[in-house]
Scaffold this motif. Structure first.
Motif, short mmCIF file in Angstrom:
data_model
loop_
_atom_site.label_atom_id
_atom_site.label_comp_id
_atom_site.label_asym_id
_atom_site.label_seq_id
_atom_site.Cartn_x
_atom_site.Cartn_y
_atom_site.Cartn_z
N ARG A 217 0.84 -1.21 0.00
CA ARG A 217 0.00 0.00 0.00
C ARG A 217 0.88 1.26 0.00
O ARG A 217 0.58 2.24 -0.68
CB ARG A 217 -0.93 0.00 1.21
N VAL A 218 1.96 1.23 0.74
CA VAL A 218 2.87 2.38 0.76
C VAL A 218 3.50 2.54 -0.64
O VAL A 218 3.58 3.64 -1.19
CB VAL A 218 3.98 2.19 1.84
N PHE A 219 3.91 1.41 -1.21
CA PHE A 219 4.53 1.43 -2.53
C PHE A 219 3.57 2.03 -3.57
O PHE A 219 3.98 2.85 -4.40
CB PHE A 219 4.93 0.01 -2.94
N GLU A 220 2.31 1.65 -3.47
CA GLU A 220 1.34 2.16 -4.44
C GLU A 220 1.29 3.69 -4.40
O GLU A 220 1.21 4.36 -5.43
CB GLU A 220 -0.05 1.57 -4.14
N LYS A 221 1.38 4.25 -3.19
CA LYS A 221 1.32 5.72 -3.05
C LYS A 221 2.62 6.36 -3.57
O LYS A 221 2.57 7.38 -4.25
CB LYS A 221 1.10 6.10 -1.58
N SER A 246 -1.19 -7.03 -4.55
CA SER A 246 -0.41 -6.33 -5.59
C SER A 246 -1.14 -6.37 -6.94
O SER A 246 -1.07 -5.44 -7.72
CB SER A 246 1.00 -6.92 -5.70
N ARG A 247 -1.87 -7.47 -7.15
CA ARG A 247 -2.64 -7.56 -8.41
C ARG A 247 -3.84 -6.63 -8.35
O ARG A 247 -4.13 -5.89 -9.28
CB ARG A 247 -3.07 -9.01 -8.67
N SER A 248 -4.55 -6.66 -7.19
CA SER A 248 -5.76 -5.84 -7.14
C SER A 248 -5.45 -4.34 -7.13
O SER A 248 -6.25 -3.55 -7.61
CB SER A 248 -6.66 -6.25 -5.96
N LEU A 249 -4.29 -3.96 -6.61
CA LEU A 249 -3.93 -2.53 -6.66
C LEU A 249 -3.28 -2.14 -7.99
O LEU A 249 -2.96 -0.98 -8.21
CB LEU A 249 -2.97 -2.19 -5.51
N GLY A 250 -3.05 -3.14 -8.83
CA GLY A 250 -2.48 -2.87 -10.16
C GLY A 250 -1.01 -2.49 -10.13
O GLY A 250 -0.54 -1.76 -11.01
N VAL A 251 -0.29 -2.95 -9.10
CA VAL A 251 1.14 -2.60 -9.04
C VAL A 251 2.05 -3.80 -9.29
O VAL A 251 3.28 -3.69 -9.21
CB VAL A 251 1.51 -1.94 -7.67
N CYS A 252 1.45 -4.95 -9.59
CA CYS A 252 2.26 -6.18 -9.63
C CYS A 252 3.33 -6.15 -10.73
O CYS A 252 4.38 -6.77 -10.58
CB CYS A 252 1.38 -7.43 -9.76
N ASN A 253 3.10 -5.37 -11.79
CA ASN A 253 4.12 -5.35 -12.84
C ASN A 253 5.37 -4.58 -12.46
O ASN A 253 6.40 -4.69 -13.11
CB ASN A 253 3.53 -4.78 -14.14
#
Ligand code: GMT
Length: 381
Positions: A217-221, A246-253
């Motif tokens: 969550r921190v990474f997403e921000k 990570s998939r649901s926040l769309g950051v997995c790539n």
């Protein structure tokens, strides 16, 4: 001295510290005997190091094999056959009670030796406080010849929650700065972050207490403001949830789950920021190892973390679960090269307080004094 070391051999910090300590002692000329159920992950060959495996035989009657019984018998065997001077157990459960029992057996033969218990974290703060463990943990800590805790916070937590009759010595964890130092791995960096993105990392055993979902969550921000990549090192029960998030926040790539790694120092050498959002850390050895590689730290302000992470100097501290504050702190560090370089160099500088060469002699002195006291008490009986 001839020293026995008992620890968990896995990737956890208590086993890592115990192994690093044993290796350091062996390099200083002591004979070190590891007693564990598996070869400790960081153990490597040295002529002064011995490894004794605790092998629990299976029997159809046992749903739960009696590990502690076999551990106790192995301690007795290793102490007698190698004439050890002292036994040092890391993580109270079940190592302290097994050591106490081993000494009772050895007393009958006049061959008992002192044992030291080092408290590491959840043996006190989580597991040890469970009433199912507490009487045994309290008793065996008080029966230890000496007790150490890896931070001032852990010492205070122990006094607060257990009926302690003994002094607890604080000997902080340490880092081997020969191994944990920045090395040039630019080629890896270019492969993982081809556009010059910042590289963030988290290392843990992915238990609930580590709050690995907060890392994501921190990474997403951060990623919304600063192009970056995240490396997740380690494995454990929370990994599936973390991958799903990570998939649901769309950051997995922009993330890699690297699993358990032996060469963490190489990965830390290409890391710009370390994230440790734990619910509790008695110390946070993984953060110290990151700092030794010149990596600033964003962490929670819980437990012993404020004893190693200095806000505005080596990184920032936030309340547990405060994702916004952790992301803000990270952005302040990563926003430009000047700020990042300053934090990096201060983080590295701060680890000098926790160098192996400074801390290992504290254990050696404790061993010497404990053996002396034990012998004089024995002789006066
Ligand atoms: O206590 C634990 O959770 C396990 C232990 C381990 O073996 O990983 O971790 C603790 O000991 C480390 C080494 O002293 C400390 O760096 C960790 O902060 C501590 N973990 C916790 O307190 C959660």
């Amino acid at each position: 001295m001839k020293i026995g070391i008992v620890c968990y051999p896995t990737f956890g910090g208590s086993g890592v510290l115990a192994t690093e300590l044993g290796m350091a002692l062996s390099e200083k000329g002591h004979e070190v005997h590891f007693i564990t159920y598996q070869q400790p992950v960081r153990l490597h060959f040295h002529p002064n190091v011995y490894y004794h495996e605790v092998t629990v035989p299976s029997y159809p009657l046992f749903d739960f094999a009696p590990y502690e019984t076999v551990l106790t018998s192995t301690m007795v065997d290793v102490i007698v056959n190698n004439q050890l001077d002292i036994l040092h157990v890391h993580y109270a459960i079940p190592h302290a009670s097994a050591a106490y029992f081993a000494m009772q057996i050895l007393k009958k033969q006049g061959k008992d030796i002192p044992f030291i218990t080092t408290l590491h974290g959840t043996d006190i703060t989580l597991v040890g406080r469970d009433p199912k463990y507490m009487p045994v943990v309290t008793f065996s800590m008080n029966e230890s010849s000496a007790i150490t805790a890896v931070s001032e916070n852990l010492k205070q937590e122990t006094y607060k929650h257990f009926a302690m009759e003994k002094e607890i010595h604080v000997i902080t964890n340490f880092v081997d700065t020969q191994r944990f130092q920045h090395s040039d791995k630019e080629h890896f960096k270019k492969m993982l972050a081809p556009q010059g993105e910042r590289i963030l990392a988290h290392v843990s055993n992915f238990r609930k207490v580590k709050r690995v979902e907060d890392v994501i969550r921190v990474f997403e921000k951060i990623r919304k403001v600063i192009p970056s990549k995240l490396l997740m090192i380690g494995d454990g029960p929370e990994r599936p949830n973390a991958e799903e998030l990570s998939r649901s926040l769309g950051v997995c790539n922009d993330m890699r789950f690297l699993g358990k790694q032996d060469q963490v120092d190489e990965i830390l050498s290409i890391t710009d920021l370390f994230i440790l959002p734990s619910e509790y850390e008695s110390f946070g050895l993984a953060a110290l190892e990151a700092m030794a590689c010149g990596v600033p730290v964003i962490s929670t302000n819980t437990g012993g973390l404020p004893e190693i992470n200095v806000p505005g100097v080596t990184g920032y501290l936030s309340d547990v679960g405060d994702i916004e504050s952790m992301a803000d702190g990270a952005i302040k560090i990563l926003k430009d090269d000047t700020s990042l370089e300053e934090f990096k160099s201060r983080a590295l500088n701060h680890t000098k307080n926790f160098e192996r060469g400074k801390i290992v002699p504290l254990y050696e002195n404790l061993y010497i004094n404990t053996i002396k006291d034990y012998k004089s008490k024995k002789n006066s009986k």
